[in-house]
Design an enzyme around this catalytic site. Structure first.
Site, short mmCIF file in Angstrom:
data_model
loop_
_atom_site.label_atom_id
_atom_site.label_comp_id
_atom_site.label_asym_id
_atom_site.label_seq_id
_atom_site.Cartn_x
_atom_site.Cartn_y
_atom_site.Cartn_z
N LEU A 130 37.34 58.33 56.77
CA LEU A 130 37.20 57.17 56.14
C LEU A 130 38.23 56.00 57.05
CD1 LEU A 130 36.41 55.52 53.49
CD2 LEU A 130 38.56 55.78 52.80
N GLY A 138 47.21 46.80 57.04
CA GLY A 138 47.52 47.79 56.07
C GLY A 138 47.09 47.72 54.78
N GLU A 250 41.31 59.14 44.75
CA GLU A 250 42.01 59.36 45.95
C GLU A 250 43.62 59.62 45.57
OE1 GLU A 250 42.06 56.87 49.60
OE2 GLU A 250 43.70 58.00 50.17
N ARG A 276 72.09 83.70 46.45
CA ARG A 276 73.18 83.45 47.51
C ARG A 276 74.26 83.53 46.66
NH1 ARG A 276 75.20 82.85 52.39
NH2 ARG A 276 76.42 81.12 52.75
N GLY A 347 71.18 74.88 51.26
CA GLY A 347 72.26 74.62 52.33
C GLY A 347 71.57 74.47 53.73
N GLY A 348 72.37 75.47 54.56
CA GLY A 348 71.97 75.54 56.07
C GLY A 348 70.74 75.99 56.22
N THR A 373 50.77 52.10 49.36
CA THR A 373 52.31 52.39 49.17
C THR A 373 52.85 52.45 47.92
OG1 THR A 373 52.88 50.08 49.51
CG2 THR A 373 52.57 51.62 51.56
N GLU A 375 54.97 50.45 46.83
CA GLU A 375 55.12 49.16 46.32
C GLU A 375 53.95 48.67 45.73
OE1 GLU A 375 56.06 50.56 49.25
OE2 GLU A 375 58.13 50.87 48.83
C1 LIG Z 1 49.45 60.12 58.42
C2 LIG Z 1 48.67 58.90 57.63
C3 LIG Z 1 47.32 59.00 57.45
C4 LIG Z 1 46.40 57.97 57.18
N1 LIG Z 1 45.13 58.03 56.98
C5 LIG Z 1 44.28 57.10 56.59
C6 LIG Z 1 42.79 57.24 56.54
O1 LIG Z 1 42.34 58.28 56.59
N2 LIG Z 1 42.03 55.99 56.30
C7 LIG Z 1 42.44 54.94 56.53
O2 LIG Z 1 42.01 53.87 56.31
N3 LIG Z 1 44.02 54.72 56.42
C8 LIG Z 1 44.96 55.88 56.43
N4 LIG Z 1 46.31 55.73 56.37
C9 LIG Z 1 46.82 54.30 56.25
C10 LIG Z 1 47.58 54.00 55.10
O3 LIG Z 1 46.88 54.01 54.19
C11 LIG Z 1 48.38 52.92 55.42
O4 LIG Z 1 49.37 53.31 56.13
C12 LIG Z 1 49.06 52.34 54.08
O5 LIG Z 1 47.97 51.78 53.36
C13 LIG Z 1 50.19 51.27 54.26
O6 LIG Z 1 49.79 50.49 55.42
P1 LIG Z 1 50.78 50.10 56.78
O7 LIG Z 1 51.28 51.50 57.33
O8 LIG Z 1 49.77 49.31 57.60
O9 LIG Z 1 51.92 49.49 55.81
P2 LIG Z 1 52.16 47.91 55.67
O10 LIG Z 1 50.96 47.46 54.93
O11 LIG Z 1 52.53 47.30 56.88
O12 LIG Z 1 53.51 47.77 54.71
C14 LIG Z 1 54.64 48.11 55.25
C15 LIG Z 1 55.82 48.03 54.19
O13 LIG Z 1 55.72 46.91 53.57
C16 LIG Z 1 55.56 46.97 52.18
N5 LIG Z 1 54.72 45.91 51.72
C17 LIG Z 1 53.51 45.33 52.10
N6 LIG Z 1 52.93 44.48 51.48
C18 LIG Z 1 53.85 44.40 50.30
C19 LIG Z 1 53.69 43.42 49.10
N7 LIG Z 1 52.76 42.78 48.96
N8 LIG Z 1 54.65 43.75 48.31
C20 LIG Z 1 55.70 44.66 48.63
N9 LIG Z 1 55.99 45.34 49.60
C21 LIG Z 1 54.79 45.24 50.49
C22 LIG Z 1 54.82 48.46 52.20
O14 LIG Z 1 54.72 48.78 50.87
C23 LIG Z 1 55.30 49.18 53.12
O15 LIG Z 1 56.70 49.79 52.68
C24 LIG Z 1 47.15 56.78 56.87
C25 LIG Z 1 48.37 56.71 57.27
C26 LIG Z 1 49.22 57.64 57.78
C27 LIG Z 1 50.83 57.26 57.76
#
Ligand SMILES: Cc1cc2nc3c(=O)[nH]c(=O)nc-3n(C[C@H](O)[C@H](O)[C@H](O)COP(=O)(O)OP(=O)(O)OC[C@H]3O[C@@H](n4cnc5c(N)ncnc54)[C@H](O)[C@@H]3O)c2cc1C
Length: 394
Positions: A130, A138, A250, A276, A347-348, A373, A375
């Site tokens: 996806l 993000g 999801e 332990r 521990g270790g 996230t 948040e």
């Molecule tokens: C290992 C991995 C696998 C993934 N797989 C997929 C996948 O298959 N397909 C896909 O499409 N995506 C995928 N993702 C993407 C994932 O959904 C995004 O990383 C996630 O939505 C956050 O986006 P970002 O990393 O750009 O963080 P950002 O959006 O840049 O956020 C950075 C920080 O700012 C905070 N923040 C941002 N906006 C706000 C707000 N309005 N209020 C408060 N806090 C805020 C966030 O909570 C976070 O702590 C994957 C990510 C990882 C790391």
């Protein structure tokens, strides 16, 4: 039998869990060490997972494989927990193909799209991914930069995607792009099914991750990919709604994965605390240790209840935006806490790779980020609370 287990799961669900546990023991456990050490992508195991019907449970019966096809999201939570308890990265790959990619197609695909692009994926013969997230986009999905312009009998797709699970391995991808930049993404975003063989599809690289060995998470580039109109998912302009529709289920499945990291971490902590000996007695007799175990078990049970509750509501056809977000926020934080405490109790030994708890911790951390996230999910929970409050007053 544990009385809570008896109350939380039906007899058929417990029977299914035994079936999944046996599959894990026979087909995944023998490869666990190799996957972790060599970070290989377990393509063959994913095929077996598909054949065993473990990607079918929350798709309609006629799409899936095996006697548990069509059973619903509760069954998907069972698969997610059990596979994650053995190899978290494998479940990430499984879930990306079966749920992240599979759900939008099974809910919005045409009969032809389901036949060609979903059934082989659910059987484990093909891999799906996806594509929502981008280098500059993000949490703010509506700010998407990937775009598609109408051309002849289809669309020309251009842009980049980042953090795409299975990205470099996928045969098919469900990709979101802006098709009308003059309106908000709610109306101007569309979903497309693309094939990795389409000219213009490029894998930039696989990303080097903190954990999740076995999974592949990639950066992708689309250069003038021609997508025929038969590969539009839903209608032009439906993309944002399709994207949001997928996220609730999801999030529940991710909450279940979190149970899968926390459970073995807790078990290891309990075991170690009894063996332990320090200051002439097993460390379980110190409150600094056994109170941690009490808290870990309590949090795990609470997370399970939230997860199951939201899955059961979803299976009844109810909207679970708030409940799914609550379950994911709580379960993923719980998993990080439980794994952290397990390291402390060992521990270790907890810091040594061979005892696995440091791995559960690294794997668990991702789930507070991916799929929305914590948040952003808190934003959703409060938004739904105030909506409900307004409805009550009106
Ligand atoms: C290992 C991995 C696998 C993934 N797989 C997929 C996948 O298959 N397909 C896909 O499409 N995506 C995928 N993702 C993407 C994932 O959904 C995004 O990383 C996630 O939505 C956050 O986006 P970002 O990393 O750009 O963080 P950002 O959006 O840049 O956020 C950075 C920080 O700012 C905070 N923040 C941002 N906006 C706000 C707000 N309005 N209020 C408060 N806090 C805020 C966030 O909570 C976070 O702590 C994957 C990510 C990882 C790391």
């Amino acid at each position: 039998m544990d009385v809570n287990d008896y109350l939380m799961y039906t007899e058929e669900e417990r029977e299914f869990r035994e079936y999944v546990q046996k599959f894990c023991l026979d087909e995944i456990v023998p490869h666990e060490e190799k996957i972790q050490k060599e970070n290989i992508y377990p393509r063959e195991i994913i095929r077996k997972i598909g054949q065993a019907g473990l990607m079918s449970v929350h798709h309609p019966k006629d799409i899936g494989v095996g006697k548990y096809a069509g059973k619903g999201l509760v069954y998907e939570t069972i698969v997610a927990e059990e596979v994650s308890a053995v190899v978290a990265g494998l479940d990430m790959a499984r879930m990306s193909t079966a749920t992240l990619y599979g759900k939008p197609i099974s809910r919005f695909g045409t009969t032809e799209q389901i036949e060609k692009y979903l059934k082989p994926v659910i059987r484990g013969e093909k891999i799906g991914a996806l594509g929502i997230t981008e280098p500059n986009v993000g949490s703010d999905v509506a700010g998407m930069e990937t775009h598609a312009e109408s051309k002849d009998d289809g669309y020309l797709l251009n842009g980049r995607k980042k953090y795409i699970t299975n990205g470099s391995q996928a045969d098919y991808l469900c990709v979101f792009a802006i098709t009308d930049s003059t309106v908000h993404a709610k109306q101007g975003m569309s979903a497309f099914i693309i094939e990795n063989t389409m000219p213009g599809f490029k894998v930039v690289k696989d990303l080097d991750l903190m954990g999740m060995h076995g999974a592949r998470v990639s950066e992708l580039k689309f250069e003038n990919i021609f997508v025929p109109k038969e590969n539009i998912l839903g209608k032009i302009g439906d993309g944002f709604a399709i994207c949001m529709d997928e996220l609730d289920s999801e999030r529940v499945a991710i909450a279940a994965e979190a149970l899968g990291y926390a459970r073995p971490a807790l078990e290891k902590a309990i075991e170690h605390s009894q063996i332990r000996v320090q200051f002439d007695k097993p460390i379980r007799y110190f409150e600094g240790v056994n109170f941690k175990i009490a808290d870990m078990a309590t949090e795990l049970e609470a997370a399970r209840l939230l997860t199951l509750n939201s899955a059961r509501l979803y299976d009844k056809g109810l909207s679970i935006t708030k409940e799914a977000a609550m379950a994911k926020i709580f379960a993923t934080k719980m998993a990080v806490n439980v794994c952290d405490n397990a390291i402390q109790i060992l521990g270790g030994k907890g810091y040594e790779k061979e005892n696995k708890v440091e791995r559960y911790y690294r794997d668990a951390k991702l789930m507070e980020i991916g799929g929305g996230t914590s948040e952003i999910l808190r934003y959703l929970v409060q938004r739904e609370i105030f909506k409900e409050n307004k409805r009550k007053k009106d």
